[in-house]
Scaffold this motif. Sequence first.
Motif, PDB file in Angstrom:
ATOM      1  N   SER A  65       0.959  -0.946   0.017  1.00 11.10           N
ATOM      2  CA  SER A  65      -0.347  -0.250  -0.498  1.00 11.10           C
ATOM      3  C   SER A  65       0.748   2.414  -0.147  1.00 11.10           C
ATOM      4  N   GLN A  66       2.091   1.137   0.227  1.00 10.74           N
ATOM      5  CA  GLN A  66       2.791   2.139   0.247  1.00 10.74           C
ATOM      6  C   GLN A  66       2.918   3.165  -1.265  1.00 10.74           C
ATOM      7  N   GLN A  67       3.397   4.392  -1.393  1.00  7.22           N
ATOM      8  CA  GLN A  67       3.023   5.510  -2.429  1.00  7.22           C
ATOM      9  C   GLN A  67       3.795   4.523  -3.830  1.00  7.22           C
ATOM     10  N   PHE A  68       4.554   4.259  -3.414  1.00  6.26           N
ATOM     11  CA  PHE A  68       5.768   3.484  -4.647  1.00  6.26           C
ATOM     12  C   PHE A  68       5.477   1.739  -3.761  1.00  6.26           C
ATOM     13  N   PRO A  69       4.576   1.285  -4.170  1.00  4.29           N
ATOM     14  CA  PRO A  69       4.416  -0.522  -3.923  1.00  4.29           C
ATOM     15  C   PRO A  69       5.950  -1.179  -3.290  1.00  4.29           C
ATOM     16  N   VAL A  70       5.839  -2.068  -1.592  1.00  8.03           N
ATOM     17  CA  VAL A  70       7.378  -2.860  -1.995  1.00  8.03           C
ATOM     18  C   VAL A  70       6.953  -3.543  -2.698  1.00  8.03           C
ATOM     19  N   ILE A  71       7.556  -4.390  -3.060  1.00 10.62           N
ATOM     20  CA  ILE A  71       7.446  -5.654  -3.400  1.00 10.62           C
ATOM     21  C   ILE A  71       8.669  -6.444  -2.358  1.00 10.62           C
ATOM     22  N   HIS A  72       8.008  -8.109  -1.598  1.00 10.56           N
ATOM     23  CA  HIS A  72       8.605  -8.837  -0.680  1.00 10.56           C
ATOM     24  C   HIS A  72       9.470  -9.525  -2.342  1.00 10.56           C
ATOM     25  N   GLY A  73       9.041 -10.065  -2.733  1.00  9.53           N
ATOM     26  CA  GLY A  73       9.947 -11.311  -3.494  1.00  9.53           C
ATOM     27  C   GLY A  73      10.244 -12.295  -3.075  1.00  9.53           C
ATOM     28  N   ASP A  74      10.810 -12.950  -2.017  1.00 13.36           N
ATOM     29  CA  ASP A  74      11.028 -13.890  -1.787  1.00 13.36           C
ATOM     30  C   ASP A  74      10.602 -14.264  -0.071  1.00 13.36           C
ATOM     31  N   ILE A  75       9.581 -14.431  -0.123  1.00 16.45           N
ATOM     32  CA  ILE A  75       8.119 -14.643   1.249  1.00 16.45           C
ATOM     33  C   ILE A  75       8.289 -16.053   1.398  1.00 16.45           C
ATOM     34  N   LEU A 101      -1.505   3.077  27.268  1.00 14.89           N
ATOM     35  CA  LEU A 101      -1.085   3.936  26.064  1.00 14.89           C
ATOM     36  C   LEU A 101      -0.779   2.587  25.156  1.00 14.89           C
ATOM     37  N   ASP A 102       0.799   2.596  24.795  1.00 13.72           N
ATOM     38  CA  ASP A 102       1.232   1.834  23.732  1.00 13.72           C
ATOM     39  C   ASP A 102       0.953   0.346  23.624  1.00 13.72           C
ATOM     40  N   LYS A 103       0.598  -0.197  25.168  1.00 14.03           N
ATOM     41  CA  LYS A 103       0.395  -1.543  25.308  1.00 14.03           C
ATOM     42  C   LYS A 103      -0.887  -2.516  24.212  1.00 14.03           C
ATOM     43  N   ASN A 104      -2.070  -1.242  24.384  1.00 11.10           N
ATOM     44  CA  ASN A 104      -3.264  -1.622  24.089  1.00 11.10           C
ATOM     45  C   ASN A 104      -3.570  -0.917  22.305  1.00 11.10           C
ATOM     46  N   TYR A 105      -2.598   0.160  22.829  1.00 10.51           N
ATOM     47  CA  TYR A 105      -2.745   0.692  20.824  1.00 10.51           C
ATOM     48  C   TYR A 105      -1.723  -1.068  19.953  1.00 10.51           C
ATOM     49  N   LYS A 106      -0.909  -1.482  20.610  1.00  8.13           N
ATOM     50  CA  LYS A 106      -0.109  -2.364  19.467  1.00  8.13           C
ATOM     51  C   LYS A 106      -1.453  -3.580  19.226  1.00  8.13           C
ATOM     52  N   ALA A 107      -1.845  -3.649  20.406  1.00  9.50           N
ATOM     53  CA  ALA A 107      -2.526  -4.741  20.485  1.00  9.50           C
ATOM     54  C   ALA A 107      -4.000  -5.057  19.713  1.00  9.50           C
ATOM     55  N   ALA A 108      -4.351  -3.035  19.872  1.00  9.59           N
ATOM     56  CA  ALA A 108      -5.220  -2.831  18.575  1.00  9.59           C
ATOM     57  C   ALA A 108      -5.206  -3.212  17.007  1.00  9.59           C
ATOM     58  N   ILE A 109      -3.313  -2.074  16.593  1.00 13.45           N
ATOM     59  CA  ILE A 109      -3.233  -2.453  14.994  1.00 13.45           C
ATOM     60  C   ILE A 109      -3.062  -4.274  15.180  1.00 13.45           C
ATOM     61  N   LYS A 110      -2.671  -5.028  15.998  1.00 13.32           N
ATOM     62  CA  LYS A 110      -2.569  -6.648  15.481  1.00 13.32           C
ATOM     63  C   LYS A 110      -3.854  -7.021  15.065  1.00 13.32           C
ATOM     64  N   MET A 111      -4.845  -6.483  16.289  1.00 16.46           N
ATOM     65  CA  MET A 111      -5.991  -7.175  15.470  1.00 16.46           C
ATOM     66  C   MET A 111      -6.539  -6.095  14.257  1.00 16.46           C
ATOM     67  N   ASP A 112      -6.841  -4.803  13.706  1.00 12.62           N
ATOM     68  CA  ASP A 112      -7.072  -4.205  12.751  1.00 12.62           C
ATOM     69  C   ASP A 112      -5.774  -2.741  12.511  1.00 12.62           C
ATOM     70  N   SER A 113      -4.902  -3.531  11.549  1.00  9.84           N
ATOM     71  CA  SER A 113      -4.480  -2.401  10.797  1.00  9.84           C
ATOM     72  C   SER A 113      -4.327  -1.177  10.876  1.00  9.84           C
ATOM     73  N   TYR A 114      -5.920  -1.178  10.305  1.00  8.89           N
ATOM     74  CA  TYR A 114      -6.847  -0.259   8.858  1.00  8.89           C
ATOM     75  C   TYR A 114      -7.732   0.743   9.338  1.00  8.89           C
ATOM     76  N   ASN A 115      -7.897  -0.082  10.493  1.00 10.74           N
ATOM     77  CA  ASN A 115      -8.985   0.881  11.575  1.00 10.74           C
ATOM     78  C   ASN A 115      -8.519   2.219  12.404  1.00 10.74           C
ATOM     79  N   VAL A 149       1.034   5.951  10.603  1.00 12.35           N
ATOM     80  CA  VAL A 149      -0.627   6.008  10.351  1.00 12.35           C
ATOM     81  C   VAL A 149      -0.306   5.418   8.803  1.00 12.35           C
ATOM     82  N   PRO A 150      -1.489   4.657   7.939  1.00 12.02           N
ATOM     83  CA  PRO A 150      -0.655   3.845   6.379  1.00 12.02           C
ATOM     84  C   PRO A 150      -1.531   5.290   5.944  1.00 12.02           C
ATOM     85  N   ASP A 151      -1.433   4.944   4.827  1.00  8.62           N
ATOM     86  CA  ASP A 151      -1.497   6.436   4.228  1.00  8.62           C
ATOM     87  C   ASP A 151      -3.258   6.761   4.299  1.00  8.62           C
ATOM     88  N   ASP A 152      -3.946   7.436   3.910  1.00  7.35           N
ATOM     89  CA  ASP A 152      -5.770   7.695   4.785  1.00  7.35           C
ATOM     90  C   ASP A 152      -6.654   6.654   3.900  1.00  7.35           C
TER      91      ASP A 152
END
Length: 679
Positions: A128-138, A336-350, A378-381
Amino acid sequence: MAALTQISVEEFKSTYTLKAKIGTGGAGEVYLAHHNRLLKDVVIKKLYSVIKNNTQQRAEVDILKNLHHNYLPQVYDFFIMNGDCYTVMEFIEGSSFKQLLDQNVRFSEQQILKYSRQLCDVVRYLHSQQFPVIHGDIKPDNIILTPEDDICLIDFNISSVAIGGIAFTFGRSMGYSPPEQIRAYEQLKAMGGNASNSQGIRIDKRSDVFSIGATMFHMYAGERLDRSPGIKVSDQNSDVLIGIINRALSANPDDRYQDAGEFYDALCGTGNRDRAIKSIGVGYTIAKIIFGLMAVGGILVGIYGYSMLGQERADRYYDYVDQMEKAREKQDIDDLDKNYKAAIKMDSYNAQAYYQYAAYYYDIGDYDGAIDFIHDRVPDDGDLTEDEYIAGIFDIYGQSFFETEQYEYACEAWETSIKYDSENADVYCNLAIAYAYEDNIDEAEDILDKAADYGISDDGVYLISAEINNANGEYEDAIDDFEECIRYTDDDRTMYLAYVGYSNALTSLSKTATDKNSYYDRNIDILNRGSQAVDDQYKLSLYKREADIARIAFTSNQGSEDLTNKYYLQATAAYAKIEATGWMNEIEYYNYIDLNIKCKKFDEALRIQTNMDNAYSESLLAAESHAFLERQIQLDKPAGSRDYSAFCQYYLAADSIAKKNGKTDERLTRLAEIYREVC
């Protein structure tokens, strides 16, 4: 845009201590090393890729260094040594999935779902980056299972940034690379070429989709795709999930999920279910996924199960966000940080978790922190959900840019906020003021003309009108409008902005006035009045302005002992209020110390210097300040009793910090001259 650093072998050896060679990937050799300055282990990878033109090279470096995701290692640096390119990344503790699979560890379906969603989530972020990053060796080798039971995707490189949707890789991994990549590699080899010394093999987002599917296949079947007879439907695994893997492994890229985001949706049960379960051949003649015809009832059960899983996931996410809001109110950063990390693991785009974290920085007046958080994490809007909170994030972004006097960026942020919430009158008001600060008067007046349509209240209208007058140089008219705004408003931020604008108008008037002191006095009075009227979160900014005005008045009245003493007392009173908040910065400490040096109040200067040293122990400015202070103390003594030994120590400390950070300034140059004279 940062350049790709060139370093010598000697610089490399002074910065890194190699500990072991830990692998040879498709793109280069990998080493475990110790970073001598950061005091932590890092992974250094030698890249075989040919470096591209300098502009594109710098762009790719900047993109990769600015990636931040819980399931990615931090990229610390890229550098060139002896013509070879290297990348330096965070060392991730844990075992690779290859190690676990080689040890015959078997994963439950719930584990595979969890890890696959995490993998799709992080690859979705890369794509989703402006110029997508392709891993290429997952593949399992490049996925670490951390002690926290989360994945970390490693080993992406400088050639993985997709310009025009296409990136390049330099090899293939049997059992994980898509058929088109393997064919290209074999053709290149047959023609006598070598991917490592050529442009490489073209890949896109769908290549990563195949590799994720192949990794999931291995976790299910216990064998690599090219070595396994396939997955068979059983009571232990889901027909629907096998269909999803099947689609990811399509031989034709057009038949796969088109990016990791679509793959992620399918895994969460929100994708196009009827297509996800359609049987599509793998494309490798040596491996076929074998599964039976699914009954309609089985499909419905599968969909219902995924729906329930999605609801449970959402409920847990909102619980974490609620905890973040409570932690923000208590200003408990750890919670705050502990719950933030837990939240974005559940949904990193909310957007809600990101909003709460950004709001925390704004609440405590750390505007640079808010800007850095939103920019870096923060991901792109366009990728976020929950429009109300997206608008809120960009409102905070705009306010933070405004507070740091970056008005052009403030305008851009508020314009974006309005895209997601076009009915917030405060944002229109803020945007009009930022336009005025940017001398974009037409845009500001357009908002003022439409104030009623936007729902802007009378106090907001006075505020916008005042700032337009300020921008047009009509300062007395601006002051009248600011007074009206202050009289009518009951909104803390509007009142704060009115006092700031009022102060700016008085500052502008003082520059051309014959009697500057009358404007200095009015300015100090209005800032004093404002700091007593506004909410606590805005007091600090007004204290800082008051200190600056009093210090300017002190400097401009050096010929009058009475006036310098008057403005000295006003400046030190303002600095004392700033110091009491605990948010005094380096420059303010430096100016506070300098003020006392000029009045030869060395004991007070030493007290403040001690506080500065404690707050900024590794600061070049703090070390320089201490050296200047010690020199002035000695100059105030009779010539025969001066002892510059302490000055020499403070200068050498400053010089050491400058060399360590690779930075210098005019203050250090002046100190060096003094050092040569007296030491």
